[in-house]
Design a protein around this motif. Sequence first.
Motif, mmCIF file in Angstrom:
data_model
loop_
_atom_site.group_PDB
_atom_site.id
_atom_site.type_symbol
_atom_site.label_atom_id
_atom_site.label_comp_id
_atom_site.label_asym_id
_atom_site.label_seq_id
_atom_site.Cartn_x
_atom_site.Cartn_y
_atom_site.Cartn_z
ATOM 1 N N GLY A 196 -5.409 -18.306 56.147
ATOM 2 C CA GLY A 196 -5.791 -19.408 56.942
ATOM 3 C C GLY A 196 -4.283 -19.636 57.969
ATOM 4 N N THR A 197 -3.370 -20.547 57.116
ATOM 5 C CA THR A 197 -2.504 -20.964 58.095
ATOM 6 C C THR A 197 -1.097 -19.752 58.706
ATOM 7 O OG1 THR A 197 -1.544 -21.651 55.918
ATOM 8 C CG2 THR A 197 -2.162 -23.298 57.566
ATOM 9 N N GLY A 198 -1.252 -18.724 57.741
ATOM 10 C CA GLY A 198 -0.291 -18.172 58.082
ATOM 11 C C GLY A 198 -0.256 -16.898 59.242
ATOM 12 N N TYR A 199 0.720 -16.918 59.959
ATOM 13 C CA TYR A 199 0.469 -16.008 61.084
ATOM 14 C C TYR A 199 1.377 -14.670 60.442
ATOM 15 C CZ TYR A 199 -0.790 -19.181 64.643
ATOM 16 O OH TYR A 199 -1.689 -20.214 65.260
ATOM 17 N N ASP A 200 0.702 -13.499 61.047
ATOM 18 C CA ASP A 200 1.589 -12.125 60.487
ATOM 19 C C ASP A 200 1.320 -12.072 58.898
ATOM 20 O OD1 ASP A 200 2.848 -10.034 60.157
ATOM 21 O OD2 ASP A 200 4.710 -10.594 61.083
ATOM 22 N N PRO A 201 0.050 -12.254 58.563
ATOM 23 C CA PRO A 201 -0.349 -12.482 56.875
ATOM 24 C C PRO A 201 0.513 -11.490 56.100
ATOM 25 C CG PRO A 201 -2.279 -11.977 58.296
ATOM 26 C CD PRO A 201 -1.149 -12.421 59.126
ATOM 27 N N LYS A 202 0.402 -10.143 56.634
ATOM 28 C CA LYS A 202 0.892 -8.942 55.917
ATOM 29 C C LYS A 202 2.301 -9.349 55.416
ATOM 30 C CE LYS A 202 -1.876 -5.040 56.622
ATOM 31 N NZ LYS A 202 -2.729 -4.969 57.765
ATOM 32 N N THR A 217 3.536 -23.152 68.925
ATOM 33 C CA THR A 217 3.222 -21.759 68.762
ATOM 34 C C THR A 217 2.512 -21.147 69.807
ATOM 35 O OG1 THR A 217 2.507 -20.171 67.029
ATOM 36 C CG2 THR A 217 1.668 -22.375 67.007
ATOM 37 N N ILE A 218 1.758 -19.888 69.536
ATOM 38 C CA ILE A 218 1.121 -19.088 70.520
ATOM 39 C C ILE A 218 -0.408 -18.897 70.314
ATOM 40 C CG2 ILE A 218 3.228 -17.908 71.569
ATOM 41 C CD1 ILE A 218 1.495 -16.852 68.235
ATOM 42 N N THR A 219 -0.882 -19.770 69.473
ATOM 43 C CA THR A 219 -2.118 -19.875 69.193
ATOM 44 C C THR A 219 -3.262 -19.425 70.332
ATOM 45 O OG1 THR A 219 -1.672 -21.544 67.523
ATOM 46 C CG2 THR A 219 -3.810 -20.574 67.466
ATOM 47 N N LYS A 220 -2.942 -20.157 71.634
ATOM 48 C CA LYS A 220 -4.058 -20.061 72.576
ATOM 49 C C LYS A 220 -3.869 -19.163 73.651
ATOM 50 C CE LYS A 220 -6.346 -23.735 70.955
ATOM 51 N NZ LYS A 220 -7.421 -23.367 70.229
ATOM 52 N N PRO A 232 2.198 -13.258 66.164
ATOM 53 C CA PRO A 232 3.628 -13.373 65.481
ATOM 54 C C PRO A 232 4.284 -14.534 65.126
ATOM 55 C CG PRO A 232 3.580 -13.375 67.972
ATOM 56 C CD PRO A 232 2.181 -13.509 67.662
ATOM 57 N N MET A 233 4.832 -14.447 64.032
ATOM 58 C CA MET A 233 5.822 -15.734 63.512
ATOM 59 C C MET A 233 7.059 -16.033 64.566
ATOM 60 S SD MET A 233 4.487 -17.480 60.961
ATOM 61 C CE MET A 233 6.124 -18.159 60.060
ATOM 62 N N GLY A 234 7.594 -16.947 64.656
ATOM 63 C CA GLY A 234 8.974 -17.287 65.284
ATOM 64 C C GLY A 234 8.967 -17.579 66.971
ATOM 65 N N ALA A 235 7.540 -17.404 67.240
ATOM 66 C CA ALA A 235 7.692 -17.707 68.873
ATOM 67 C C ALA A 235 7.333 -19.051 69.181
ATOM 68 C CB ALA A 235 6.292 -16.898 69.412
ATOM 69 N N ASN A 236 8.444 -19.789 68.728
ATOM 70 C CA ASN A 236 8.334 -21.359 68.958
ATOM 71 C C ASN A 236 9.116 -22.174 70.202
ATOM 72 O OD1 ASN A 236 9.155 -20.654 65.775
ATOM 73 N ND2 ASN A 236 7.204 -21.230 66.258
ATOM 74 N N ALA A 271 2.952 -25.001 56.252
ATOM 75 C CA ALA A 271 3.041 -23.581 56.416
ATOM 76 C C ALA A 271 2.398 -22.860 57.574
ATOM 77 C CB ALA A 271 2.623 -22.960 55.292
ATOM 78 N N MET A 272 2.645 -23.556 58.763
ATOM 79 C CA MET A 272 2.012 -22.960 60.013
ATOM 80 C C MET A 272 3.149 -22.519 61.206
ATOM 81 S SD MET A 272 -0.652 -24.341 62.722
ATOM 82 C CE MET A 272 -1.342 -22.971 63.708
ATOM 83 N N SER A 273 3.384 -21.645 61.665
ATOM 84 C CA SER A 273 4.458 -21.137 62.821
ATOM 85 C C SER A 273 4.457 -22.589 63.620
ATOM 86 C CB SER A 273 3.805 -20.114 63.449
ATOM 87 O OG SER A 273 4.951 -19.656 64.583
ATOM 88 N N GLY A 274 5.669 -22.871 63.724
ATOM 89 C CA GLY A 274 6.064 -23.793 64.686
ATOM 90 C C GLY A 274 5.542 -25.205 64.389
ATOM 91 N N ASN A 275 5.342 -25.272 63.117
ATOM 92 C CA ASN A 275 4.690 -26.539 62.598
ATOM 93 C C ASN A 275 3.459 -27.110 63.279
ATOM 94 O OD1 ASN A 275 7.461 -26.198 61.255
ATOM 95 N ND2 ASN A 275 6.964 -27.803 60.156
#
Lengths: 113, 812
Positions: free
Chosen positions: B497-503, B796-799, B785-789, B140-144
């Motif tokens: 933890g894993t989810g971006y955009d948790p709201k 994803t855009i973690t860094k 954000p989610m979806g930035a793959n 369950a993480m953006s862009g796996n």
Amino acid sequence: MAKKPEYGLLIDYEYCTGCFACQVACAQEHKWPAGMGGIRVIEIVENLPNDKHYLKFMPIPTELCVLCAGRTKKGEKPACVHHCMAACMKYGKIEELAKEINKPRMVLWAPRA
Amino acid sequence: MTEDGIKKIRTTTWSGGPGCHGGCGVIAHIKDNKLVKIEGDPDHPMNRGRLCSRCLAMTQIVHHPDRLTKPLKRIGKRGENKWQEISWDEAFDYIEEKMNKIKAEYGPESMTFSMGTGRDVGAWICMLAYAFGSPNVSFAMSGNGCYSPRIAATEIVLGDYCVFDGGQWLPKGHNDPGYKVPECIVIWGYNIPASCPDNIFGHWVTDLMKKGSKIITIDPRLSFFASRSDKWLPLRPGTDGALAMGFLNIVIKEGLYDREFVKKWTNAPHLIRQDTGKLLRESDLDPKGSAQNFVVWDKRANKTVIWDSGCAGYKAEVGEAALDCEFDITLANGTKIRATPVWTKFCARAAEYPVDKVAKITWLKEKDIIEAAHLYAKSKPASIQWGLAIDSTPAVTPTATAIASLWSIMGNLDVPGGNPIARYAYNAVAYALPGAKGVIKLEDKEMDKKRIGYNDYGPFREFIWRTQTDKMFEQIFTEKPYPVKGMWLQCCNLIGGTGYDPKKWVEALKKLDFVAVTDIFMTPTCQMADIVLPATSFLEKDSIRSWWVPLQTINKAMTVDECRSLIEINFEMAKRFDPNFKWKTIHDLFDEILAPSGMTFKELQKKGWSIPPDGNPSAPYHRHERGLLRQDKNPGFQTHSGKVELYSTLREEWGLDPIPCYEEPPFTPISRPDLAEKYPLILSTGRRSPVFFLSEHRNIPWLREADPDPVVEIHPDTAKSFGVENGEWVWVENWMGKCKLKAKVTPIVPRWMVMAAHGWWFPEKEGAEPSLYGMWDSNINQLMPMGANGKDGLGTITKHLLCKVYKVNGDF
């Protein structure tokens, strides 16, 4: 005058990665509550010339370190030495350990024990 | 073993909770069914007695007063933290009813199954999902964006995965005579001492440093390694692809690569049509020819020769396959075309990255790039170990394929002290990572086509047996092409933890008809559940661990109240859902998974662990030469062409650039100067704490005291310019949201970047909404954000996001 210490800890701090294994191993072995323990790890960021820096970690035995007398009697290593992830700690006779200081960035601790 | 009534039980770490990626050998000291102590097993080949702080705190974890010990059913609204204890039978009946209702109304695919990072979770959640009939298992993480993308990318290049060689395949480790100490180890985006490595033991690197391995560290942050490196490259986050291309350019231009390897084992000589830009295939030359076979130009005979991908060999003798120049070729339909070998194109691509350009992109010095390239290239053997930072960019595949191409053309592939191919020991696969196929699989191929992401992205058809997480997230709201109505979250703290955009994830979970969560403690995610099931730690279960080496068992040492292992929970539910469920007992299943090793669970358990012997396809080295990689036992690789693919046949098929390249990430000062004006700092997150595993362990006193607050690391000069002092609470904010972190003013981060701690929630605070354990205060994912793959759905855009930092006014 205090007795001359016989045993100590030799730490090759060049390889200490700051993983806290020693600190928690000690707490587990001696059932210390959080905030107390026989060895504590500190992080030091050293400022060097030319905007360079050196990241150093240092495990420091505290007043509570007994060099795991209960373990060493049984021929086991102290809990911190046994679990040190970087294998950079050694327990032994201070005189023997002193001979093993054959590279820079080492420290020999003679804890209160 | 007994001593003072203490039983000493030897086992292996690996469970859905507490962390980690596991594999260390431990000895649990048990008295009256209680853990009194845990020690590293001195005989175990992975850790050799050592043990990390998280494992050493196990007594505070397994007997924690807040441990979940009984199944809980929600009695209030989701998020109200109101629960009723129920029996396991009631829990199973309730789940069965709820999930069958979803199946009846919408189809089994409307039920999804989410896990966190790779632990003793994946195999069993797949077993449950497939028994239920759903293909939708997700990480369950953006862009796996953790591990799977690197594995898939490496498979694209060489048909298998690789890790660095710490001697793990040899019985005596790096003291084994068959081992060579790497002259140089490249630590790429990876802070091993503090991290939870991808199934290698991080401190093998410090062991090898003591034996003389030189270190190159690629990391914007001054890590332990960076401080002790021969070369430290503090690059701008997300520009790793440009650096890799720059390295390729240097080693090619200066002739430092292994030309024999390139000629013999890569698809460098395969011809590319200049008219279409695609690979020339046998079917182009001969209507009866195969579209899977490729064509080379024999320089001596001045003619084409067919490469037969099926058996990884030429159809006729080849004097010398050309690697450069252009050739006129007449196709079967009479068309005359010009063709160029892959190598020419590959070199031309690398040449697009001269060192001045790379320096400009990466913010590194030209001299440092060149010196690092020379150190790596001139060290024999040399090994590259990459970390999560590689997955943490949308262009993960072009980046990772560049790096895998680099170690391959340098002759470091599957050699001692290099980058050996990592396979599951004995090919006993429980948890199927990308590319692997194990005992647990979805039999219904038609149903697999309904898997979310299957139709959108090539890697998800070819390697990755998961949903594409961002698509799944979207589908919960759009209900297109079919509704998602339920989620089983297995040791997965999606909200904390894993989810971006948790709201938005809270909204998503609230929209579902049914949510079940298994875990060892309550988490923000549990608060969204209808039912919470208490799981066991690794000490309280039997299981197997098959992930590279060694193959090992996990042995039950104790029990805690009514906690059940994930495999027991999943097995019971799977039996209920699948009338044809194959296994009678869990041990039958273990035995079938272990069958390729020739051992049963009991036999392996007696040994504790087992390393495959030389000659087994899962043991290095030089397997491509020895015919140990391919099913037909011919020399070569298990890629589509049978070769290391510097030009990817798969990426060509998927309509993506088949040759590695650099792509600027979407939210950087370069790609979005407009945003950078408002948010002048690069926001990087995800760096590991040595005492926490992701979002776990904040409730463990010995660990929390070592890392008490969520911090943001900020350079002293930057802090000064923003009016922030060490230890002050600051807002870190961007267009997505903001969170409060404690400023750690330190020169270990560059002036232009802040590094925010991740996975923070406060188990000591109120669980009910709106608090959700104080998660909204400091969860950095609120800025993500989610979806930035990437174009292939990965990364994803973690860094590399953007943010601003300012002082919090008032109390916190």
